[in-house]
Design a protein around this motif. Structure first.
Motif, mmCIF file in Angstrom:
data_model
loop_
_atom_site.group_PDB
_atom_site.id
_atom_site.type_symbol
_atom_site.label_atom_id
_atom_site.label_comp_id
_atom_site.label_asym_id
_atom_site.label_seq_id
_atom_site.Cartn_x
_atom_site.Cartn_y
_atom_site.Cartn_z
ATOM 1 N N PRO A 135 0.861 -1.102 0.091
ATOM 2 C CA PRO A 135 0.029 0.012 0.088
ATOM 3 C C PRO A 135 0.828 1.272 0.101
ATOM 4 C CG PRO A 135 -0.305 -1.376 2.005
ATOM 5 C CD PRO A 135 0.647 -1.850 1.028
ATOM 6 N N LYS A 136 0.300 2.476 -0.469
ATOM 7 C CA LYS A 136 0.993 3.569 -0.596
ATOM 8 C C LYS A 136 1.643 4.180 0.574
ATOM 9 C CE LYS A 136 -0.398 6.644 -4.115
ATOM 10 N NZ LYS A 136 -1.233 7.789 -4.380
ATOM 11 N N GLU A 137 1.153 4.008 1.987
ATOM 12 C CA GLU A 137 1.810 4.251 3.103
ATOM 13 C C GLU A 137 2.933 3.246 3.489
ATOM 14 O OE1 GLU A 137 -1.880 2.316 3.710
ATOM 15 O OE2 GLU A 137 -1.347 4.005 2.587
ATOM 16 N N ARG A 138 2.841 2.143 3.031
ATOM 17 C CA ARG A 138 3.985 0.993 3.449
ATOM 18 C C ARG A 138 4.758 0.659 2.330
ATOM 19 N NH1 ARG A 138 4.699 -0.204 8.245
ATOM 20 N NH2 ARG A 138 4.927 -2.380 7.903
ATOM 21 N N ARG A 139 4.600 1.543 1.086
ATOM 22 C CA ARG A 139 5.135 0.965 0.121
ATOM 23 C C ARG A 139 6.794 0.363 0.372
ATOM 24 N NH1 ARG A 139 2.817 2.887 -4.818
ATOM 25 N NH2 ARG A 139 1.144 1.769 -3.952
ATOM 26 N N GLY A 140 7.236 -0.635 -0.056
ATOM 27 C CA GLY A 140 8.473 -1.233 0.186
ATOM 28 C C GLY A 140 8.598 -2.003 1.566
ATOM 29 N N GLN A 141 7.448 -1.866 2.296
ATOM 30 C CA GLN A 141 7.482 -2.816 3.621
ATOM 31 C C GLN A 141 6.479 -3.912 3.620
ATOM 32 O OE1 GLN A 141 6.576 0.546 6.213
ATOM 33 N NE2 GLN A 141 8.861 1.321 6.197
ATOM 34 N N GLU A 142 5.739 -4.066 2.483
ATOM 35 C CA GLU A 142 4.677 -5.051 2.560
ATOM 36 C C GLU A 142 4.574 -5.452 0.740
ATOM 37 O OE1 GLU A 142 0.949 -3.808 3.957
ATOM 38 O OE2 GLU A 142 1.621 -3.398 5.941
ATOM 39 N N GLY A 143 3.832 -6.325 0.521
ATOM 40 C CA GLY A 143 3.677 -6.649 -0.616
ATOM 41 C C GLY A 143 4.631 -7.915 -1.393
ATOM 42 N N LEU A 144 4.467 -8.419 -2.373
ATOM 43 C CA LEU A 144 5.325 -9.285 -3.202
ATOM 44 C C LEU A 144 6.853 -8.917 -3.142
ATOM 45 C CD1 LEU A 144 5.191 -12.280 -4.429
ATOM 46 C CD2 LEU A 144 4.749 -11.062 -6.486
ATOM 47 N N CYS A 145 6.962 -7.491 -3.649
ATOM 48 C CA CYS A 145 8.192 -7.352 -3.711
ATOM 49 C C CYS A 145 8.964 -7.483 -2.423
ATOM 50 C CB CYS A 145 8.571 -5.791 -4.309
ATOM 51 S SG CYS A 145 8.178 -5.739 -5.857
ATOM 52 N N HIS A 146 8.606 -7.069 -1.318
ATOM 53 C CA HIS A 146 9.121 -7.039 -0.001
ATOM 54 C C HIS A 146 9.192 -8.363 0.495
ATOM 55 C CE1 HIS A 146 8.997 -7.289 4.417
ATOM 56 N NE2 HIS A 146 9.775 -6.384 4.523
ATOM 57 N N ASP A 147 8.221 -9.253 0.150
ATOM 58 C CA ASP A 147 8.127 -10.938 0.604
ATOM 59 C C ASP A 147 9.415 -11.419 0.170
ATOM 60 O OD1 ASP A 147 6.267 -10.049 2.527
ATOM 61 O OD2 ASP A 147 4.572 -10.912 1.010
ATOM 62 N N LEU A 148 9.556 -11.010 -1.155
ATOM 63 C CA LEU A 148 10.532 -11.876 -2.165
ATOM 64 C C LEU A 148 11.918 -11.431 -1.642
ATOM 65 C CD1 LEU A 148 9.142 -12.042 -5.499
ATOM 66 C CD2 LEU A 148 9.513 -13.874 -4.193
ATOM 67 N N SER A 149 12.053 -10.217 -1.048
ATOM 68 C CA SER A 149 13.528 -9.687 -0.742
ATOM 69 C C SER A 149 13.964 -10.413 0.679
ATOM 70 C CB SER A 149 13.549 -8.065 -0.730
ATOM 71 O OG SER A 149 12.786 -7.703 0.573
ATOM 72 N N LEU A 150 12.962 -10.799 1.340
ATOM 73 C CA LEU A 150 13.571 -11.491 2.559
ATOM 74 C C LEU A 150 14.295 -12.811 2.186
ATOM 75 C CD1 LEU A 150 10.486 -10.858 4.481
ATOM 76 C CD2 LEU A 150 12.319 -9.422 4.520
ATOM 77 N N HIS A 151 15.076 -13.579 3.190
ATOM 78 C CA HIS A 151 15.598 -14.637 2.954
ATOM 79 C C HIS A 151 14.760 -15.805 3.081
ATOM 80 C CE1 HIS A 151 19.686 -14.532 2.613
ATOM 81 N NE2 HIS A 151 20.121 -14.522 3.895
ATOM 82 N N PRO A 152 14.726 -16.684 2.472
ATOM 83 C CA PRO A 152 13.889 -18.075 2.457
ATOM 84 C C PRO A 152 13.943 -18.513 3.868
ATOM 85 C CG PRO A 152 15.446 -18.561 0.575
ATOM 86 C CD PRO A 152 15.977 -17.096 1.386
ATOM 87 N N LEU A 153 12.756 -18.956 4.471
ATOM 88 C CA LEU A 153 12.525 -19.628 5.699
ATOM 89 C C LEU A 153 13.076 -20.983 5.807
ATOM 90 C CD1 LEU A 153 9.393 -18.084 6.681
ATOM 91 C CD2 LEU A 153 11.695 -17.152 7.494
ATOM 92 N N GLU A 154 12.658 -22.034 4.759
ATOM 93 C CA GLU A 154 12.914 -23.338 4.917
ATOM 94 C C GLU A 154 13.932 -23.765 3.977
ATOM 95 O OE1 GLU A 154 9.575 -25.705 4.831
ATOM 96 O OE2 GLU A 154 8.596 -24.902 6.592
ATOM 97 N N GLY A 155 13.731 -23.219 2.881
ATOM 98 C CA GLY A 155 14.494 -23.816 1.575
ATOM 99 C C GLY A 155 15.778 -22.939 1.198
ATOM 100 N N SER A 156 16.273 -23.101 -0.027
ATOM 101 C CA SER A 156 17.296 -22.263 -0.563
ATOM 102 C C SER A 156 16.848 -21.092 -1.535
ATOM 103 C CB SER A 156 18.374 -23.082 -1.292
ATOM 104 O OG SER A 156 17.914 -23.712 -2.396
ATOM 105 N N ARG A 157 15.386 -21.231 -1.842
ATOM 106 C CA ARG A 157 14.890 -19.944 -2.644
ATOM 107 C C ARG A 157 13.526 -19.998 -2.227
ATOM 108 N NH1 ARG A 157 15.605 -24.909 -6.483
ATOM 109 N NH2 ARG A 157 17.306 -23.728 -7.168
ATOM 110 N N LYS A 158 12.909 -18.858 -2.806
ATOM 111 C CA LYS A 158 11.623 -18.414 -2.720
ATOM 112 C C LYS A 158 10.972 -18.634 -3.964
ATOM 113 C CE LYS A 158 11.423 -15.477 1.203
ATOM 114 N NZ LYS A 158 10.162 -14.979 1.956
#
Length: 166
Positions: A135-158
């Motif tokens: 969302p506009k007020e949280r751009r870059g802190q939520e959404g698919l782009c943000h989720d993909l920028s985080l390290h994978p939790l279980e495997g070696s990739r997202k």
């Protein structure tokens, strides 16, 4: 770019099951032979082989665009590909999924932490930018782009699928 029409026949559920066949060594008994997760998807042999070679060579690209007419199995192919990429015990063929490891079970249950799925909201004609960038007020802190920028939790990739990204 040449679009290739892909025909598919989808039978049963989106999982594979064991098939009872006669054992090669003894014709009087039956044994369970695991079917490929790809066995209920027809008409994608060329695409499957292309991705299989890319996985074996370690040459997967960061993204792929699956195009074709509606109903040919693009989403099913993408989901099966995602499951193969997230499987932690692929066995002999890296392009197969076991359905039993700590990567496959959550994927099949629909709650794998490293699998992201984005689609148009019900009743909308277009994919909203808020789903991708937040969302506009949280751009870059939520959404698919943000989720993909985080390290994978279980495997070696997202792995992410953006459905209806026309």
């Amino acid at each position: 770019m040449r679009n290739e029409i892909i025909r598919t026949v989808i039978s049963g559920l989106d999982r594979h099951y064991s098939l009872v066949q006669r054992c090669p060594s003894d014709t009087s008994t039956s044994c369970r032979i695991p079917m490929s997760i790809w066995s209920n998807l027809r008409g994608h042999a060329v695409q499957r082989e292309m991705f299989s070679r890319a996985v074996q060579r370690g040459r997967l690209s960061q993204s792929y665009l699956l195009v074709g007419p509606d109903g040919v199995g693009k989403q099913l192919f993408a989901r099966k590909l995602a499951q193969c990429l997230l499987c932690r015990a692929p066995g002999g063929d890296e392009f197969e999924a076991c359905d039993e490891c700590s990567g496959c079970r959550p994927f099949l249950a629909g709650n794998h932490p490293d699998f992201l799925y984005v689609t148009r909201p019900e009743g909308k004609r277009e994919l909203q930018i808020d789903l991708i960038a937040g969302p506009k007020e949280r751009r870059g802190q939520e959404g698919l782009c943000h989720d993909l920028s985080l390290h994978p939790l279980e495997g070696s990739r997202k792995v992410a699928i953006i459905n209806d990204a026309d």
